[in-house]
Write a protein that holds these residues in place. Sequence first.
Motif, PDB file in Angstrom:
ATOM      1  N   LEU A  69      -3.592  10.203  -1.913  1.00 17.81           N
ATOM      2  CA  LEU A  69      -3.249   9.465  -3.218  1.00 17.81           C
ATOM      3  C   LEU A  69      -1.901   9.258  -3.508  1.00 17.81           C
ATOM      4  CD1 LEU A  69      -4.214   7.996  -5.987  1.00 17.81           C
ATOM      5  CD2 LEU A  69      -4.418  10.071  -6.856  1.00 17.81           C
ATOM      6  N   LEU A  70      -1.031  10.299  -3.041  1.00 10.50           N
ATOM      7  CA  LEU A  70       0.531  10.034  -3.215  1.00 10.50           C
ATOM      8  C   LEU A  70       0.987   8.930  -2.307  1.00 10.50           C
ATOM      9  CD1 LEU A  70       1.980  13.697  -3.661  1.00 10.50           C
ATOM     10  CD2 LEU A  70       2.068  11.869  -5.111  1.00 10.50           C
ATOM     11  N   ARG A  71       0.398   9.005  -0.988  1.00  5.89           N
ATOM     12  CA  ARG A  71       0.965   8.172   0.119  1.00  5.89           C
ATOM     13  C   ARG A  71       0.495   6.663  -0.251  1.00  5.89           C
ATOM     14  NH1 ARG A  71      -0.229  11.883   4.494  1.00  5.89           N
ATOM     15  NH2 ARG A  71      -2.317  11.386   4.262  1.00  5.89           N
ATOM     16  N   ALA A  72      -0.784   6.593  -0.727  1.00  4.91           N
ATOM     17  CA  ALA A  72      -1.259   5.136  -0.866  1.00  4.91           C
ATOM     18  C   ALA A  72      -0.152   4.532  -2.183  1.00  4.91           C
ATOM     19  CB  ALA A  72      -2.556   5.238  -1.485  1.00  4.91           C
ATOM     20  N   VAL A  73      -0.018   5.575  -3.305  1.00  3.09           N
ATOM     21  CA  VAL A  73       0.817   4.837  -4.353  1.00  3.09           C
ATOM     22  C   VAL A  73       2.216   4.541  -3.921  1.00  3.09           C
ATOM     23  CG1 VAL A  73       1.672   5.265  -6.685  1.00  3.09           C
ATOM     24  CG2 VAL A  73      -0.495   6.050  -6.013  1.00  3.09           C
ATOM     25  N   VAL A  74       2.802   5.461  -3.059  1.00  3.33           N
ATOM     26  CA  VAL A  74       4.313   5.565  -2.779  1.00  3.33           C
ATOM     27  C   VAL A  74       4.561   4.077  -1.715  1.00  3.33           C
ATOM     28  CG1 VAL A  74       6.292   6.606  -1.491  1.00  3.33           C
ATOM     29  CG2 VAL A  74       4.724   7.781  -3.281  1.00  3.33           C
ATOM     30  N   LYS A  75       3.563   3.810  -0.979  1.00  2.00           N
ATOM     31  CA  LYS A  75       3.342   2.979   0.084  1.00  2.00           C
ATOM     32  C   LYS A  75       3.503   1.483  -0.551  1.00  2.00           C
ATOM     33  CE  LYS A  75       1.265   1.047   4.138  1.00  2.00           C
ATOM     34  NZ  LYS A  75      -0.168   1.043   4.697  1.00  2.00           N
ATOM     35  N   ARG A  76       2.792   1.507  -1.592  1.00  2.00           N
ATOM     36  CA  ARG A  76       2.637   0.183  -2.382  1.00  2.00           C
ATOM     37  C   ARG A  76       3.744  -0.076  -3.269  1.00  2.00           C
ATOM     38  NH1 ARG A  76      -2.534  -2.836  -3.746  1.00  2.00           N
ATOM     39  NH2 ARG A  76      -1.485  -4.896  -3.812  1.00  2.00           N
ATOM     40  N   HIS A  77       4.064   1.145  -4.267  1.00  2.00           N
ATOM     41  CA  HIS A  77       4.986   1.120  -5.097  1.00  2.00           C
ATOM     42  C   HIS A  77       5.985   2.210  -4.827  1.00  2.00           C
ATOM     43  CE1 HIS A  77       2.157  -1.604  -7.408  1.00  2.00           C
ATOM     44  NE2 HIS A  77       1.106  -0.616  -6.926  1.00  2.00           N
ATOM     45  N   PRO A  78       7.159   1.928  -4.040  1.00  2.00           N
ATOM     46  CA  PRO A  78       8.039   3.239  -3.738  1.00  2.00           C
ATOM     47  C   PRO A  78       8.695   3.596  -4.951  1.00  2.00           C
ATOM     48  CG  PRO A  78       8.372   1.050  -2.206  1.00  2.00           C
ATOM     49  CD  PRO A  78       7.274   0.755  -3.227  1.00  2.00           C
ATOM     50  N   LYS A  79       9.016   2.672  -5.817  1.00  2.00           N
ATOM     51  CA  LYS A  79       9.555   2.950  -7.087  1.00  2.00           C
ATOM     52  C   LYS A  79       9.063   3.955  -7.878  1.00  2.00           C
ATOM     53  CE  LYS A  79      12.708  -1.121  -7.392  1.00  2.00           C
ATOM     54  NZ  LYS A  79      12.602  -2.391  -7.817  1.00  2.00           N
ATOM     55  N   LEU A  80       7.860   4.254  -7.686  1.00  2.00           N
ATOM     56  CA  LEU A  80       7.221   5.196  -8.854  1.00  2.00           C
ATOM     57  C   LEU A  80       7.146   6.640  -8.245  1.00  2.00           C
ATOM     58  CD1 LEU A  80       3.610   3.067  -9.798  1.00  2.00           C
ATOM     59  CD2 LEU A  80       5.866   3.196 -11.059  1.00  2.00           C
ATOM     60  N   GLU A  81       7.624   6.689  -7.005  1.00  2.00           N
ATOM     61  CA  GLU A  81       7.529   8.100  -6.427  1.00  2.00           C
ATOM     62  C   GLU A  81       8.146   9.339  -7.296  1.00  2.00           C
ATOM     63  OE1 GLU A  81       9.357   8.279  -2.535  1.00  2.00           O
ATOM     64  OE2 GLU A  81       8.639  10.522  -2.323  1.00  2.00           O
ATOM     65  N   LYS A  82       9.372   8.904  -8.051  1.00  2.00           N
ATOM     66  CA  LYS A  82       9.825   9.740  -8.803  1.00  2.00           C
ATOM     67  C   LYS A  82       9.212  10.066 -10.108  1.00  2.00           C
ATOM     68  CE  LYS A  82      14.425   9.810  -7.116  1.00  2.00           C
ATOM     69  NZ  LYS A  82      15.456   8.813  -6.832  1.00  2.00           N
ATOM     70  N   LYS A  83       8.210   9.299 -10.521  1.00  2.00           N
ATOM     71  CA  LYS A  83       7.606   9.348 -11.582  1.00  2.00           C
ATOM     72  C   LYS A  83       6.128  10.034 -11.622  1.00  2.00           C
ATOM     73  CE  LYS A  83       9.185   5.396 -13.893  1.00  2.00           C
ATOM     74  NZ  LYS A  83       8.891   3.902 -14.638  1.00  2.00           N
ATOM     75  N   LEU A  84       5.978  10.360 -10.360  1.00  2.00           N
ATOM     76  CA  LEU A  84       4.704  11.036 -10.036  1.00  2.00           C
ATOM     77  C   LEU A  84       4.820  12.508 -10.008  1.00  2.00           C
ATOM     78  CD1 LEU A  84       3.421   8.706  -7.148  1.00  2.00           C
ATOM     79  CD2 LEU A  84       2.613   8.743  -9.431  1.00  2.00           C
ATOM     80  N   PRO A  85       3.980  13.428 -10.664  1.00  2.00           N
ATOM     81  CA  PRO A  85       4.172  14.994 -10.269  1.00  2.00           C
ATOM     82  C   PRO A  85       4.071  15.393  -8.688  1.00  2.00           C
ATOM     83  CG  PRO A  85       1.910  14.306 -11.036  1.00  2.00           C
ATOM     84  CD  PRO A  85       2.502  13.201 -10.943  1.00  2.00           C
TER      85      PRO A  85
END
Length: 495
Positions: free
Chosen positions: A167-183
């Motif tokens: 799930l982390l990989r799928a989100v970061v691949k599409r929205h790299p800027k969100l990485e820091k907001k994810l736990p």
Amino acid sequence: MLHAGRQLTTSFHAELYNLVPEEHLLRKIHCIVDFSFIHELVENSYCKYYGRPANEPELLFRLLFLQILYNLSDERIVQEAQVNLAYKWFLGINPEDPLPDASQLSRFRNHRLGASQVEDVLKQVVSQCVEKGLIKSKTIILDATHTQAGSQKQRPLDVLRDAAKRLLRAVVKRHPKLEKKLPALPRVKSEQEDAAQIMLHYLAKLGETVEELLPDHEGAISDKVQIAKQIVADERLLSHKGILSAIDPDARFAWKSQTKSFFGYKEHLAMSEEEIITAVVVTPGSNDDGKQLPLLLSQTRANGITVTEIIADTAYSGKDNLAEMKEESIQPVVPLNPVVHHGGERQGGFEYNKDADFVICPAGQHSTRKAMQGSKQSGKSRSLVFYFDVEKCKTCPLSEGCYKPNSKSKTYSIRIIAEHFKEQIEFELSDTFKERIKRRPIIEHKNAEMKRFHGMATAKYRGLFRMRIQTYLTAFVVNVKRMVKLVEQKQPALG
Ligand code: SF4
């Protein structure tokens, strides 16, 4: 966008098709089976006015047919068909014509056939058999078989960690800027006692955060969020009995026999005595065989077959099944199994496994032996008693209310109320029953054929949805093969 009809061109090279022998299996199939139904079946899954012209559904369906018939991958069937004259002739194209890209096959399978009613593929071949007078018997034989999942069974901690990483990989691949907001993924060691619990909480939190940050998520992210939710909601995960793969969450662990287990799916089949599959139900591997009888029966009837007799093993002898067959005036040629026909009532989490023929207690321990109390001929109620290893019960955390300290044995009994099944018990002792039950193994040969020659031993794709498509298409293929044999038996000149 779909073409209105098939456009065949004649080619100077078409002469080469004379080299395909008259008795070639594909020539016989082409002569006997009508594949044109596929056009109507998938029509609604195409846009009528927009998009590039689609490859003919019949061409792609015939390619899928060849793929399963010869047990090849998407890529291999396209490569083989390019150079194999018999395949090209069967596909209805000229020798010099190119073939569709292999990726079109999976699109057609999942988005066209899958989106339509894939079970209609089976319905069509059964109808063609009925029209040709190939199905005369009013008997169906039921059985279930196993297909190993393509992915590996994992420990609960690995399932959770894998699902979180994906799930982390799928989100970061599409929205790299969100990485820091994810736990951040917690660092837990497998030997840590609460490792799985920590990871379970993390996965739940990660899923919620993604949904908050991306309320309109779609595609790969949606798939992974759904899997995370499914895993978090699976109460049996932490006891190793629920979801055991983050990649294929529909697959389940189950027992084949007392010593053999498997991880994957079950295909429940109904077959006529002429060996034509009339109904298919696909479930996760842990599902009960007997519960599929009503579905198999209704599907068989919907496919145009009259049923007056059902032959099956003990798994189908549940009292609801016997009652349904009686109501429908169907003769059950089904040996009684006391545990099964007790009616599925399971005390305090004890579960009977028909394939392994043991009972599993709430702590996951198997019964070690069983004994029948009372005689079959006496006509009185009998009990089947399962024995557990008391040494394990002595240290069991769930022993309260289950095992009395210092008892010499721990048993689980199932009482059989004889008069409820009197009629069936008497029938089971008759010569007719003994003769008819001999027909049951023919369905095992069909299962073996599907596994050995057509790739059903292992799931080719992930998930129940794709497993259903694989099973229905395979049932279609083995029915077509059988149809050719039955027609040849009727008209030997074709052979
Ligand atoms: S006491 Fe024995 S039978 Fe009961 S749950 Fe524990 S191990 Fe299983």
